[in-house]
Design a protein around this motif. Structure first.
Motif, PDB file in Angstrom:
ATOM      1  N   GLU A  29       1.260  -1.397  -0.050  1.00  0.00           N
ATOM      2  CA  GLU A  29       0.526  -0.161   0.382  1.00  0.00           C
ATOM      3  C   GLU A  29       0.729   1.210  -0.236  1.00  0.00           C
ATOM      4  N   GLU A  30       2.101   1.314   1.025  1.00  0.00           N
ATOM      5  CA  GLU A  30       2.904   2.632   1.759  1.00  0.00           C
ATOM      6  C   GLU A  30       3.857   2.759  -0.561  1.00  0.00           C
ATOM      7  N   ALA A  31       4.109   1.557  -0.487  1.00  0.00           N
ATOM      8  CA  ALA A  31       4.799   1.248  -2.217  1.00  0.00           C
ATOM      9  C   ALA A  31       3.929   2.156  -3.354  1.00  0.00           C
ATOM     10  N   ALA A  32       2.511   1.895  -3.388  1.00  0.00           N
ATOM     11  CA  ALA A  32       1.863   2.381  -4.379  1.00  0.00           C
ATOM     12  C   ALA A  32       1.045   3.745  -3.746  1.00  0.00           C
ATOM     13  N   ARG A  33       1.246   3.974  -2.923  1.00  0.00           N
ATOM     14  CA  ARG A  33       1.305   5.614  -2.762  1.00  0.00           C
ATOM     15  C   ARG A  33       2.449   6.474  -2.965  1.00  0.00           C
ATOM     16  N   ILE A  34       3.449   6.203  -3.207  1.00  0.00           N
ATOM     17  CA  ILE A  34       4.908   6.715  -2.972  1.00  0.00           C
ATOM     18  C   ILE A  34       4.516   7.003  -4.510  1.00  0.00           C
ATOM     19  N   LEU A  35       4.610   5.608  -5.428  1.00  0.00           N
ATOM     20  CA  LEU A  35       5.070   5.858  -6.998  1.00  0.00           C
ATOM     21  C   LEU A  35       3.340   7.049  -7.273  1.00  0.00           C
ATOM     22  N   HIS A  36       2.754   6.531  -6.821  1.00  0.00           N
ATOM     23  CA  HIS A  36       1.026   7.677  -7.539  1.00  0.00           C
ATOM     24  C   HIS A  36       1.574   9.320  -7.451  1.00  0.00           C
ATOM     25  N   ASP A  37       1.728   9.328  -6.040  1.00  0.00           N
ATOM     26  CA  ASP A  37       2.106  10.580  -5.143  1.00  0.00           C
ATOM     27  C   ASP A  37       3.321  11.569  -6.217  1.00  0.00           C
ATOM     28  N   GLU A  38       4.411  10.175  -6.802  1.00  0.00           N
ATOM     29  CA  GLU A  38       5.801  11.338  -6.992  1.00  0.00           C
ATOM     30  C   GLU A  38       5.724  11.122  -8.421  1.00  0.00           C
ATOM     31  N   VAL A  39       4.908  10.270  -8.984  1.00  0.00           N
ATOM     32  CA  VAL A  39       5.394  10.448 -10.714  1.00  0.00           C
ATOM     33  C   VAL A  39       3.973  10.759 -11.168  1.00  0.00           C
ATOM     34  N   TYR A  42       1.721   8.557 -13.539  1.00  0.00           N
ATOM     35  CA  TYR A  42       1.270   7.231 -12.715  1.00  0.00           C
ATOM     36  C   TYR A  42       0.041   7.159 -11.835  1.00  0.00           C
ATOM     37  N   ASP A  43      -1.146   7.157 -13.019  1.00  0.00           N
ATOM     38  CA  ASP A  43      -2.096   8.006 -12.453  1.00  0.00           C
ATOM     39  C   ASP A  43      -3.604   6.769 -11.749  1.00  0.00           C
ATOM     40  N   TRP A  44      -3.123   5.637 -12.032  1.00  0.00           N
ATOM     41  CA  TRP A  44      -3.126   4.481 -11.241  1.00  0.00           C
ATOM     42  C   TRP A  44      -2.759   3.302 -10.742  1.00  0.00           C
ATOM     43  N   VAL A  45      -2.103   3.067  -9.329  1.00  0.00           N
ATOM     44  CA  VAL A  45      -1.690   2.208  -9.506  1.00  0.00           C
ATOM     45  C   VAL A  45      -1.327   1.163  -8.159  1.00  0.00           C
ATOM     46  N   GLY A  46      -2.138   0.154  -8.553  1.00  0.00           N
ATOM     47  CA  GLY A  46      -1.774  -1.109  -7.871  1.00  0.00           C
ATOM     48  C   GLY A  46      -1.206  -2.711  -7.809  1.00  0.00           C
ATOM     49  N   LEU A  57      -5.946 -13.507 -10.675  1.00  0.00           N
ATOM     50  CA  LEU A  57      -5.508 -12.585 -10.192  1.00  0.00           C
ATOM     51  C   LEU A  57      -6.600 -11.928  -9.684  1.00  0.00           C
ATOM     52  N   VAL A  58      -5.829 -11.919  -8.114  1.00  0.00           N
ATOM     53  CA  VAL A  58      -6.911 -10.612  -7.489  1.00  0.00           C
ATOM     54  C   VAL A  58      -6.344  -9.621  -6.911  1.00  0.00           C
ATOM     55  N   LEU A  59      -7.150  -8.650  -7.014  1.00  0.00           N
ATOM     56  CA  LEU A  59      -6.877  -7.117  -6.877  1.00  0.00           C
ATOM     57  C   LEU A  59      -6.119  -7.272  -5.113  1.00  0.00           C
ATOM     58  N   GLY A  60      -4.912  -6.555  -4.952  1.00  0.00           N
ATOM     59  CA  GLY A  60      -4.278  -6.276  -3.619  1.00  0.00           C
ATOM     60  C   GLY A  60      -5.188  -4.869  -3.813  1.00  0.00           C
ATOM     61  N   PRO A  61      -3.497  -3.961  -2.564  1.00  0.00           N
ATOM     62  CA  PRO A  61      -3.816  -3.279  -2.627  1.00  0.00           C
ATOM     63  C   PRO A  61      -3.343  -2.094  -3.859  1.00  0.00           C
ATOM     64  N   PHE A  62      -3.607  -0.746  -4.088  1.00  0.00           N
ATOM     65  CA  PHE A  62      -3.725  -0.059  -4.963  1.00  0.00           C
ATOM     66  C   PHE A  62      -4.099   1.100  -4.356  1.00  0.00           C
ATOM     67  N   VAL A  63      -3.457   2.706  -5.514  1.00  0.00           N
ATOM     68  CA  VAL A  63      -4.363   3.942  -4.884  1.00  0.00           C
ATOM     69  C   VAL A  63      -5.079   4.257  -6.758  1.00  0.00           C
ATOM     70  N   GLY A  64      -5.635   4.788  -6.774  1.00  0.00           N
ATOM     71  CA  GLY A  64      -6.619   5.509  -7.313  1.00  0.00           C
ATOM     72  C   GLY A  64      -7.791   4.952  -7.843  1.00  0.00           C
ATOM     73  N   GLU A  65      -8.766   5.888  -8.606  1.00  0.00           N
ATOM     74  CA  GLU A  65      -9.583   5.180  -8.474  1.00  0.00           C
ATOM     75  C   GLU A  65     -10.279   3.629  -8.153  1.00  0.00           C
ATOM     76  N   GLU A  66     -11.381   3.457  -8.046  1.00  0.00           N
ATOM     77  CA  GLU A  66     -11.930   2.215  -7.711  1.00  0.00           C
ATOM     78  C   GLU A  66     -12.829   1.522  -9.159  1.00  0.00           C
ATOM     79  N   THR A  67     -12.096   0.052  -8.805  1.00  0.00           N
ATOM     80  CA  THR A  67     -12.010  -1.136  -9.962  1.00  0.00           C
ATOM     81  C   THR A  67     -13.105  -1.823  -9.928  1.00  0.00           C
ATOM     82  N   ASP A  68     -13.901  -2.504 -11.025  1.00  0.00           N
ATOM     83  CA  ASP A  68     -14.769  -3.249 -10.720  1.00  0.00           C
ATOM     84  C   ASP A  68     -13.977  -4.682 -11.440  1.00  0.00           C
ATOM     85  N   HIS A  69     -13.004  -4.657 -12.224  1.00  0.00           N
ATOM     86  CA  HIS A  69     -11.632  -5.980 -12.548  1.00  0.00           C
ATOM     87  C   HIS A  69     -10.713  -6.129 -10.763  1.00  0.00           C
ATOM     88  N   THR A  70     -11.372  -6.758 -10.063  1.00  0.00           N
ATOM     89  CA  THR A  70     -11.065  -7.536  -8.329  1.00  0.00           C
ATOM     90  C   THR A  70     -11.035  -8.734  -8.691  1.00  0.00           C
TER      91      THR A  70
END
Ligand code: SME
Length: 154
Positions: A29-39, A42-46, A57-70
């Motif tokens: 989660e923290e890694a996704a946050r860093i990538l999303h906020d600093e690049v 990178y608009d959705w990182v998960g 594939l099962v959706l894990g932590p992400f930062v960005g809009e909710e997705t239907d593709h869990t």
């Protein structure tokens, strides 16, 4: 700052958080946050976690809009194709991709990097961008090196 300068600084920042104790998903989660906020492109990182028993594939932590593709079957969409081939998959213009699962009409491009632990496919880093063709070789090698750093947390 050059891309390679920024990316080596970011890699150090992500490596730092991997030293912290705590549940695995917090690190991702923290890694996704860093990538999303600093690049900025990178608009959705998960992260997608592999379920080899279900070929899914099962959706894990992400930062960005909710997705239907869990849950995504291997072979389905960009993520599923990367799971099948176990190779990085870059789509510079999603409008031209025929096997693509749309999360948001704003997304123009996507990079998916497989993650391996002890040689076994365990999941993916998935990044969507609102820009066309933003991903270069530096992004690819940066994210592949991060995949190695983050693999223990999948
Ligand atoms: N676009 C992906 C689906 C996952 S979302 O980007 C969050 C795909 O085609 O596999």
């Amino acid at each position: 700052m050059s891309k390679s300068g920024r990316f080596s600084r970011l890699k150090k920042k992500v490596e730092k958080i991997t030293g912290k104790p705590g549940p695995d998903s917090r690190v991702l989660e923290e890694a996704a946050r860093i990538l999303h906020d600093e690049v900025e492109y990178y608009d959705w990182v998960g992260f997608y976690i592999a379920d080899p028993d279900q070929d899914e594939l099962v959706l894990g932590p992400f930062v960005g809009e909710e997705t239907d593709h869990t849950n995504i079957d291997y072979g389905e969409g960009i993520c599923g194709q990367s799971a099948d081939t176990e190779e990085t998959f870059i789509v510079q213009n999603v409008a031209e991709a025929d096997n693509y699962l749309s999360c948001s009409p704003e997304v123009k491009s996507e990079i998916v990097v497989p993650v391996f632990r002890s040689g076994e496919f365990v999941g993916e880093i998935d990044i969507d961008s609102h820009e066309l063709a933003p991903f270069g070789p530096e992004d690819e090698s940066f994210l592949e090196s991060l995949a190695e750093v983050l693999a223990p947390f999948f």
